[in-house]
Design a protein around this motif. Structure first.
Motif, PDB file in Angstrom:
ATOM      1  N   ASP A   1       0.832  -1.211   0.000  1.00 43.50           N
ATOM      2  CA  ASP A   1       0.000   0.000   0.000  1.00 43.50           C
ATOM      3  C   ASP A   1       0.868   1.262   0.000  1.00 43.50           C
ATOM      4  OD1 ASP A   1      -2.298  -1.570   0.029  1.00 43.50           O
ATOM      5  OD2 ASP A   1      -2.380  -1.638   2.211  1.00 43.50           O
ATOM      6  N   THR A   2       1.946   1.252   0.811  1.00 40.17           N
ATOM      7  CA  THR A   2       2.824   2.426   0.832  1.00 40.17           C
ATOM      8  C   THR A   2       3.601   2.540  -0.475  1.00 40.17           C
ATOM      9  OG1 THR A   2       4.508   1.171   2.025  1.00 40.17           O
ATOM     10  CG2 THR A   2       3.131   2.624   3.335  1.00 40.17           C
ATOM     11  N   ALA A   3       3.935   1.418  -1.096  1.00 43.53           N
ATOM     12  CA  ALA A   3       4.644   1.456  -2.389  1.00 43.53           C
ATOM     13  C   ALA A   3       3.763   2.118  -3.450  1.00 43.53           C
ATOM     14  CB  ALA A   3       5.028   0.051  -2.828  1.00 43.53           C
ATOM     15  N   ARG A   4       2.484   1.771  -3.434  1.00 44.14           N
ATOM     16  CA  ARG A   4       1.545   2.395  -4.387  1.00 44.14           C
ATOM     17  C   ARG A   4       1.435   3.893  -4.105  1.00 44.14           C
ATOM     18  NH1 ARG A   4      -2.689  -2.706  -4.174  1.00 44.14           N
ATOM     19  NH2 ARG A   4      -1.800  -3.783  -5.977  1.00 44.14           N
ATOM     20  N   PHE A   5       1.274   4.221  -2.832  1.00 42.75           N
ATOM     21  CA  PHE A   5       1.149   5.616  -2.399  1.00 42.75           C
ATOM     22  C   PHE A   5       2.397   6.405  -2.825  1.00 42.75           C
ATOM     23  CE2 PHE A   5       0.279   8.438   1.598  1.00 42.75           C
ATOM     24  CZ  PHE A   5      -0.506   9.298   0.848  1.00 42.75           C
ATOM     25  N   ARG A   6       3.565   5.825  -2.571  1.00 38.67           N
ATOM     26  CA  ARG A   6       4.836   6.482  -2.910  1.00 38.67           C
ATOM     27  C   ARG A   6       4.974   6.669  -4.422  1.00 38.67           C
ATOM     28  NH1 ARG A   6       9.121   2.725  -0.275  1.00 38.67           N
ATOM     29  NH2 ARG A   6      10.606   4.139  -1.257  1.00 38.67           N
ATOM     30  N   SER A   7       4.556   5.673  -5.187  1.00 38.85           N
ATOM     31  CA  SER A   7       4.630   5.766  -6.656  1.00 38.85           C
ATOM     32  C   SER A   7       3.784   6.927  -7.165  1.00 38.85           C
ATOM     33  CB  SER A   7       4.123   4.475  -7.307  1.00 38.85           C
ATOM     34  OG  SER A   7       4.818   3.362  -6.830  1.00 38.85           O
ATOM     35  N   PHE A   8       2.545   7.001  -6.662  1.00 41.29           N
ATOM     36  CA  PHE A   8       1.626   8.051  -7.117  1.00 41.29           C
ATOM     37  C   PHE A   8       2.138   9.436  -6.713  1.00 41.29           C
ATOM     38  CE2 PHE A   8      -1.942   4.699  -6.318  1.00 41.29           C
ATOM     39  CZ  PHE A   8      -1.585   4.033  -7.485  1.00 41.29           C
ATOM     40  N   LEU A   9       2.690   9.539  -5.501  1.00 44.78           N
ATOM     41  CA  LEU A   9       3.203  10.827  -5.018  1.00 44.78           C
ATOM     42  C   LEU A   9       4.426  11.267  -5.817  1.00 44.78           C
ATOM     43  CD1 LEU A   9       2.844  10.255  -1.163  1.00 44.78           C
ATOM     44  CD2 LEU A   9       1.505  11.859  -2.534  1.00 44.78           C
ATOM     45  N   ALA A  10       5.316  10.317  -6.102  1.00 42.63           N
ATOM     46  CA  ALA A  10       6.533  10.630  -6.863  1.00 42.63           C
ATOM     47  C   ALA A  10       6.178  11.147  -8.251  1.00 42.63           C
ATOM     48  CB  ALA A  10       7.417   9.387  -6.969  1.00 42.63           C
TER      49      ALA A  10
ATOM     50  N   SER B   1      12.176  11.328  -7.252  1.00 42.55           N
ATOM     51  CA  SER B   1      12.453   9.890  -7.185  1.00 42.55           C
ATOM     52  C   SER B   1      11.564   9.220  -6.133  1.00 42.55           C
ATOM     53  CB  SER B   1      13.915   9.668  -6.805  1.00 42.55           C
ATOM     54  OG  SER B   1      14.122   8.325  -6.412  1.00 42.55           O
ATOM     55  N   VAL B   2      11.118   8.031  -6.443  1.00 42.25           N
ATOM     56  CA  VAL B   2      10.321   7.257  -5.465  1.00 42.25           C
ATOM     57  C   VAL B   2      11.149   6.981  -4.209  1.00 42.25           C
ATOM     58  CG1 VAL B   2       8.730   6.127  -7.075  1.00 42.25           C
ATOM     59  CG2 VAL B   2      10.947   5.075  -6.623  1.00 42.25           C
ATOM     60  N   GLU B   3      12.468   6.943  -4.360  1.00 43.54           N
ATOM     61  CA  GLU B   3      13.354   6.642  -3.222  1.00 43.54           C
ATOM     62  C   GLU B   3      13.268   7.707  -2.134  1.00 43.54           C
ATOM     63  OE1 GLU B   3      17.430   5.446  -4.071  1.00 43.54           O
ATOM     64  OE2 GLU B   3      16.831   5.040  -6.126  1.00 43.54           O
ATOM     65  N   ASP B   4      12.920   8.940  -2.523  1.00 47.92           N
ATOM     66  CA  ASP B   4      12.914  10.033  -1.552  1.00 47.92           C
ATOM     67  C   ASP B   4      11.572  10.219  -0.861  1.00 47.92           C
ATOM     68  OD1 ASP B   4      15.586  10.673  -1.848  1.00 47.92           O
ATOM     69  OD2 ASP B   4      15.201  11.871  -3.631  1.00 47.92           O
ATOM     70  N   ILE B   5      10.599   9.394  -1.220  1.00 49.15           N
ATOM     71  CA  ILE B   5       9.275   9.530  -0.595  1.00 49.15           C
ATOM     72  C   ILE B   5       9.094   8.462   0.479  1.00 49.15           C
ATOM     73  CG2 ILE B   5       6.776   9.394  -0.980  1.00 49.15           C
ATOM     74  CD1 ILE B   5       7.153  10.909  -3.489  1.00 49.15           C
ATOM     75  N   HIS B   6       8.782   8.917   1.678  1.00 46.96           N
ATOM     76  CA  HIS B   6       8.514   8.008   2.792  1.00 46.96           C
ATOM     77  C   HIS B   6       7.059   8.189   3.189  1.00 46.96           C
ATOM     78  CE1 HIS B   6      12.693   6.831   3.382  1.00 46.96           C
ATOM     79  NE2 HIS B   6      12.955   8.056   2.944  1.00 46.96           N
ATOM     80  N   ALA B   7       6.354   7.065   3.298  1.00 47.30           N
ATOM     81  CA  ALA B   7       4.925   7.134   3.611  1.00 47.30           C
ATOM     82  C   ALA B   7       4.558   6.028   4.586  1.00 47.30           C
ATOM     83  CB  ALA B   7       4.112   7.014   2.331  1.00 47.30           C
TER      84      ALA B   7
END
Length: 311
Positions: free
Chosen positions: A149-158, A164-170
């Motif tokens: 769920d957080t991977a999906r959230f991070r992808s959409f936010l990035a 980069s998706v690497e810099d998003i923490h959720a």
């Protein structure tokens, strides 16, 4: 020490992807188990033949026999039917309870000291089913949901912000499904609060897309559900356990008084190491977050009640 041993139960899209990712990361030798004759053997052989190209020393073996899984360090359960368009995860309950109960019973017999990661849906109810049937200490049984769920959230936010998706923490709490609770307050881009980048209205839309992330893929595929991201998420958890990395990841873990709940598995942040869930991290929730979390827990409790009636 020797090599670690990972059993993946179910050699469909999710299970095969789990085995392929785990092999590519050299996490250990892999046993791919399925009831369908020939399928795990064929996929296992194909993956093993890829190891010289990948430059990894892992043996991948397909089987229909639980005896081959003996002495596993980690068991990842992906067995069960997948969603079709128009189905909710909960529609899978009766069939998957039967499948997961049998898997947990048989696999735990041959690997009494393993840690079991459940991927089958409806997730939180299936973790509970596996716990009841395996006899494992609840710390050694957990569910893969929050990482996905957080991977999906991070992808959409990035995508939205253009970073980069690497810099998003959720962080996402609660049951795996429409009642999940993405905590935007704990969402950062390189340490900077997400609200510096996205308006509240747009953020609410992305939260809703995250909740519907699985359904979006089901509707596009029409013949099944997501498998690459769920598999990668499961392997991330297995890696933290097998290498004792102590990652802090959102997983479906057993609550024993944390968040005011007891005797239930639900999505919370936890530290994962060699003994499984080593610590559930309790965070303070705002009244509206607590309300959303309680609602999610109630939905899980409703499913657990149905599981108890089926077992």
């Amino acid at each position: 020490m020797g090599k670690k041993k990972i059993t993946v139960v179910g050699s469909g899209n999710v299970g095969a992807s789990v085995a392929a990712y785990a092999s590519a990361q050299e996490l250990g030798d892999i046993v791919l188990l399925d009831v369908i004759e020939g399928m795990p053997q064929g996929k296992g052989l194909d993956m093993w033949e890829a190891t010289p190209v990948l430059g990894v020393d892992t043996r991948v073996l397909g089987t229909n026999q639980y005896e081959m899984t003996e002495g596993s360090d980690v068991i990842i359960v992906t067995a069960g039917i997948a969603r079709k368009p128009g189905m909710s995860r909960d529609d899978l309950l009766a069939t998957n309870v039967r499948i997961v109960a049998e898997v947990a019973e048989k696999a735990s017999k041959f690997s009494p000291d393993a840690i079991m990661i459940i991927v089958s849906n409806p997730l939180d109810a299936m973790v509970y089913t596996a716990w009841k049937k395996s006899g494992y200490d609840p710390a050694r049984i957990l569910g893969m949901a929050g990482v996905l769920d957080t991977a999906r959230f991070r992808s959409f936010l990035a995508e939205e912000i253009g970073v980069s998706v690497e810099d998003i923490h959720a962080l996402v709490l609660g049951g795996h499904g429409d009642t999940m609770v993405p905590l935007t307050r704990y969402c950062f881009v390189g340490g900077i609060p997400i609200t510096n980048f996205i308006s509240e209205g747009r953020l609410a839309e992305i939260v809703q897309r995250t909740r519907q992330g699985g359904a979006e893929i089901v509707n596009l595929l029409k013949t099944g559900s997501a498998f690459y991201a769920p598999a990668a998420s499961s392997v991330e958890m297995a890696k933290s356990i097998l290498r004792d990395k102590k990652r802090l990841l959102p997983v479906a873990a057993y609550l024993n008084g944390e968040y005011g709940e007891k005797g239930i598995f639900v999505g919370v942040p936890a530290i994962l190491g060699t003994s499984g869930v080593e610590k559930v991290i309790e965070i303070e929730l705002l009244p509206e977050e607590q309300e959303a979390f309680d609602k999610s827990v109630e939905a899980v409790k409703g499913l657990v009640k149905e599981v108890d009636a089926l077992l």
